[in-house]
Design a protein around this motif. Sequence first.
Motif, PDB file in Angstrom:
ATOM      1  N   ASP A 174       2.034  15.464   4.778  1.00  0.00           N
ATOM      2  CA  ASP A 174       0.707  14.979   5.197  1.00  0.00           C
ATOM      3  C   ASP A 174       0.854  13.565   5.757  1.00  0.00           C
ATOM      4  OD1 ASP A 174      -2.488  14.137   3.654  1.00  0.00           O
ATOM      5  OD2 ASP A 174      -2.044  14.987   5.628  1.00  0.00           O
ATOM      6  N   ARG A 175       1.846  13.410   6.629  1.00  0.00           N
ATOM      7  CA  ARG A 175       2.163  12.087   7.164  1.00  0.00           C
ATOM      8  C   ARG A 175       1.105  11.670   8.170  1.00  0.00           C
ATOM      9  NH1 ARG A 175       7.073  10.209   6.739  1.00  0.00           N
ATOM     10  NH2 ARG A 175       6.726  10.997   4.646  1.00  0.00           N
ATOM     11  N   ARG A 176       0.653  10.445   8.051  1.00  0.00           N
ATOM     12  CA  ARG A 176      -0.334   9.891   8.970  1.00  0.00           C
ATOM     13  C   ARG A 176       0.138   8.540   9.455  1.00  0.00           C
ATOM     14  NH1 ARG A 176      -6.074  11.554   5.999  1.00  0.00           N
ATOM     15  NH2 ARG A 176      -5.427  13.675   5.453  1.00  0.00           N
ATOM     16  N   TYR A 177      -0.362   8.166  10.609  1.00  0.00           N
ATOM     17  CA  TYR A 177       0.057   6.910  11.224  1.00  0.00           C
ATOM     18  C   TYR A 177      -1.169   6.044  11.460  1.00  0.00           C
ATOM     19  CZ  TYR A 177       4.334   9.517  11.816  1.00  0.00           C
ATOM     20  OH  TYR A 177       5.455  10.260  11.569  1.00  0.00           O
ATOM     21  N   ARG A 178      -0.998   4.759  11.234  1.00  0.00           N
ATOM     22  CA  ARG A 178      -2.125   3.855  11.383  1.00  0.00           C
ATOM     23  C   ARG A 178      -1.658   2.485  11.831  1.00  0.00           C
ATOM     24  NH1 ARG A 178      -5.353   3.478   6.242  1.00  0.00           N
ATOM     25  NH2 ARG A 178      -5.946   1.414   6.995  1.00  0.00           N
ATOM     26  N   GLU A 179      -2.613   1.736  12.380  1.00  0.00           N
ATOM     27  CA  GLU A 179      -2.375   0.353  12.768  1.00  0.00           C
ATOM     28  C   GLU A 179      -3.292  -0.519  11.934  1.00  0.00           C
ATOM     29  OE1 GLU A 179      -3.531  -0.620  16.747  1.00  0.00           O
ATOM     30  OE2 GLU A 179      -2.311  -2.441  16.804  1.00  0.00           O
ATOM     31  N   ASP A 180      -2.744  -1.576  11.376  1.00  0.00           N
ATOM     32  CA  ASP A 180      -3.524  -2.475  10.534  1.00  0.00           C
ATOM     33  C   ASP A 180      -3.350  -3.931  10.942  1.00  0.00           C
ATOM     34  OD1 ASP A 180      -2.846  -0.030   8.460  1.00  0.00           O
ATOM     35  OD2 ASP A 180      -4.799  -0.955   8.072  1.00  0.00           O
ATOM     36  N   TRP A 181      -4.350  -4.733  10.563  1.00  0.00           N
ATOM     37  CA  TRP A 181      -4.358  -6.150  10.898  1.00  0.00           C
ATOM     38  C   TRP A 181      -4.548  -6.984   9.639  1.00  0.00           C
ATOM     39  CZ3 TRP A 181      -3.569  -7.749  15.912  1.00  0.00           C
ATOM     40  CH2 TRP A 181      -3.677  -6.774  16.909  1.00  0.00           C
ATOM     41  N   GLY A 182      -3.949  -8.146   9.645  1.00  0.00           N
ATOM     42  CA  GLY A 182      -4.226  -9.114   8.589  1.00  0.00           C
ATOM     43  C   GLY A 182      -5.532  -9.836   8.879  1.00  0.00           C
ATOM     44  N   GLN A 183      -5.899 -10.698   7.950  1.00  0.00           N
ATOM     45  CA  GLN A 183      -7.184 -11.392   8.079  1.00  0.00           C
ATOM     46  C   GLN A 183      -7.112 -12.573   9.036  1.00  0.00           C
ATOM     47  OE1 GLN A 183      -5.097 -11.745   5.607  1.00  0.00           O
ATOM     48  NE2 GLN A 183      -4.931 -13.947   5.187  1.00  0.00           N
ATOM     49  N   GLY A 184      -5.912 -12.975   9.386  1.00  0.00           N
ATOM     50  CA  GLY A 184      -5.738 -14.087  10.311  1.00  0.00           C
ATOM     51  C   GLY A 184      -5.480 -15.400   9.584  1.00  0.00           C
ATOM     52  N   THR A 185      -4.648 -16.216  10.184  1.00  0.00           N
ATOM     53  CA  THR A 185      -4.366 -17.542   9.643  1.00  0.00           C
ATOM     54  C   THR A 185      -4.428 -18.549  10.793  1.00  0.00           C
ATOM     55  OG1 THR A 185      -2.814 -18.851   8.306  1.00  0.00           O
ATOM     56  CG2 THR A 185      -1.843 -17.294   9.860  1.00  0.00           C
ATOM     57  N   LEU A 186      -5.103 -19.654  10.547  1.00  0.00           N
ATOM     58  CA  LEU A 186      -5.345 -20.629  11.605  1.00  0.00           C
ATOM     59  C   LEU A 186      -4.155 -21.568  11.759  1.00  0.00           C
ATOM     60  CD1 LEU A 186      -7.260 -21.934  13.681  1.00  0.00           C
ATOM     61  CD2 LEU A 186      -8.170 -23.317  11.798  1.00  0.00           C
ATOM     62  N   VAL A 187      -3.710 -21.704  12.988  1.00  0.00           N
ATOM     63  CA  VAL A 187      -2.664 -22.661  13.349  1.00  0.00           C
ATOM     64  C   VAL A 187      -3.273 -23.659  14.323  1.00  0.00           C
ATOM     65  CG1 VAL A 187      -0.469 -22.956  14.542  1.00  0.00           C
ATOM     66  CG2 VAL A 187      -0.783 -21.031  12.973  1.00  0.00           C
ATOM     67  N   THR A 188      -3.219 -24.938  13.948  1.00  0.00           N
ATOM     68  CA  THR A 188      -3.781 -25.989  14.787  1.00  0.00           C
ATOM     69  C   THR A 188      -2.696 -26.997  15.107  1.00  0.00           C
ATOM     70  OG1 THR A 188      -5.933 -25.729  13.707  1.00  0.00           O
ATOM     71  CG2 THR A 188      -5.580 -27.731  15.004  1.00  0.00           C
ATOM     72  N   GLY A 198       0.833  -1.193   0.000  1.00  0.00           N
ATOM     73  CA  GLY A 198       0.000   0.000   0.000  1.00  0.00           C
ATOM     74  C   GLY A 198       0.866   1.240   0.000  1.00  0.00           C
ATOM     75  N   SER A 199       0.257   2.352   0.327  1.00  0.00           N
ATOM     76  CA  SER A 199       0.964   3.639   0.311  1.00  0.00           C
ATOM     77  C   SER A 199       1.742   3.834   1.613  1.00  0.00           C
ATOM     78  CB  SER A 199      -0.037   4.773   0.105  1.00  0.00           C
ATOM     79  OG  SER A 199      -0.774   4.583  -1.088  1.00  0.00           O
ATOM     80  N   ILE A 200       2.739   2.988   1.779  1.00  0.00           N
ATOM     81  CA  ILE A 200       3.502   2.962   3.033  1.00  0.00           C
ATOM     82  C   ILE A 200       4.752   3.813   2.894  1.00  0.00           C
ATOM     83  CG2 ILE A 200       4.733   1.498   4.661  1.00  0.00           C
ATOM     84  CD1 ILE A 200       2.896  -0.809   3.744  1.00  0.00           C
ATOM     85  N   SER A 201       4.913   4.714   3.829  1.00  0.00           N
ATOM     86  CA  SER A 201       6.148   5.487   3.880  1.00  0.00           C
ATOM     87  C   SER A 201       7.191   4.758   4.711  1.00  0.00           C
ATOM     88  CB  SER A 201       5.886   6.872   4.468  1.00  0.00           C
ATOM     89  OG  SER A 201       7.100   7.578   4.618  1.00  0.00           O
ATOM     90  N   SER A 202       6.758   4.249   5.840  1.00  0.00           N
ATOM     91  CA  SER A 202       7.651   3.465   6.693  1.00  0.00           C
ATOM     92  C   SER A 202       6.795   2.600   7.609  1.00  0.00           C
ATOM     93  CB  SER A 202       8.575   4.360   7.513  1.00  0.00           C
ATOM     94  OG  SER A 202       7.830   5.159   8.405  1.00  0.00           O
ATOM     95  N   ILE A 203       7.413   1.538   8.089  1.00  0.00           N
ATOM     96  CA  ILE A 203       6.740   0.657   9.044  1.00  0.00           C
ATOM     97  C   ILE A 203       7.507   0.741  10.347  1.00  0.00           C
ATOM     98  CG2 ILE A 203       6.015  -1.675   9.578  1.00  0.00           C
ATOM     99  CD1 ILE A 203       5.851  -2.237   6.607  1.00  0.00           C
ATOM    100  N   ASN A 204       6.843   1.209  11.375  1.00  0.00           N
ATOM    101  CA  ASN A 204       7.505   1.400  12.662  1.00  0.00           C
ATOM    102  C   ASN A 204       7.604   0.106  13.452  1.00  0.00           C
ATOM    103  OD1 ASN A 204       7.739   4.176  12.118  1.00  0.00           O
ATOM    104  ND2 ASN A 204       5.666   4.529  12.866  1.00  0.00           N
ATOM    105  N   ALA A 205       6.648  -0.768  13.266  1.00  0.00           N
ATOM    106  CA  ALA A 205       6.658  -2.042  13.987  1.00  0.00           C
ATOM    107  C   ALA A 205       5.792  -3.045  13.252  1.00  0.00           C
ATOM    108  CB  ALA A 205       6.136  -1.866  15.419  1.00  0.00           C
ATOM    109  N   MET A 206       6.195  -4.287  13.306  1.00  0.00           N
ATOM    110  CA  MET A 206       5.396  -5.393  12.778  1.00  0.00           C
ATOM    111  C   MET A 206       5.437  -6.528  13.773  1.00  0.00           C
ATOM    112  SD  MET A 206       6.144  -5.646   8.672  1.00  0.00           S
ATOM    113  CE  MET A 206       4.616  -6.540   8.308  1.00  0.00           C
ATOM    114  N   GLY A 207       4.348  -7.257  13.848  1.00  0.00           N
ATOM    115  CA  GLY A 207       4.337  -8.346  14.801  1.00  0.00           C
ATOM    116  C   GLY A 207       3.202  -9.311  14.563  1.00  0.00           C
ATOM    117  N   TRP A 208       3.099 -10.256  15.470  1.00  0.00           N
ATOM    118  CA  TRP A 208       2.076 -11.286  15.406  1.00  0.00           C
ATOM    119  C   TRP A 208       1.326 -11.349  16.726  1.00  0.00           C
ATOM    120  CZ3 TRP A 208       0.990 -13.888  10.997  1.00  0.00           C
ATOM    121  CH2 TRP A 208       1.935 -13.814   9.968  1.00  0.00           C
TER     122      TRP A 208
END
Length: 123
Positions: free
Chosen positions: A106-120, A26-36
């Motif tokens: 016009d820098r903006r900050y947001r938090e986003d989530w993936g759709q999820g993946t099942l681990v069994t 997407g229109s990402i300037s930078s990613i400050n953190a990623m995780g699970w």
Amino acid sequence: QVQLVESGGGLVQAGGSLKLSCTASGSISSINAMGWYRQAPGKQRELVAAVISGDTTTYADSVKGRFTISRDYAKNTVALQMNSLKPEDTAVYYCNAHCAIGPWYDRRYREDWGQGTLVTISS
């Protein structure tokens, strides 16, 4: 807009391994953190592991020594290598990212989530 696409979930026996991957686009300037994060049935969503700019990592106590998180900054990806899996690791795993978007004036900050993946994990 930011999209997070996950892959790598599935069914594995206890003691086995899985690797989850997540790619941000997407229109990402930078990613400050990623995780699970993960959410087991009937439980709240909890942080599993995260990596912050500068390669600072954090892990839930329950996965320390078994899971390893890594980032590829050039590809905007984060991976979670999960070893010595236990039945209690069974959950839906969600990728999470804190991004800066837009031009510098016009820098903006947001938090986003993936759709999820099942681990069994079977015992």
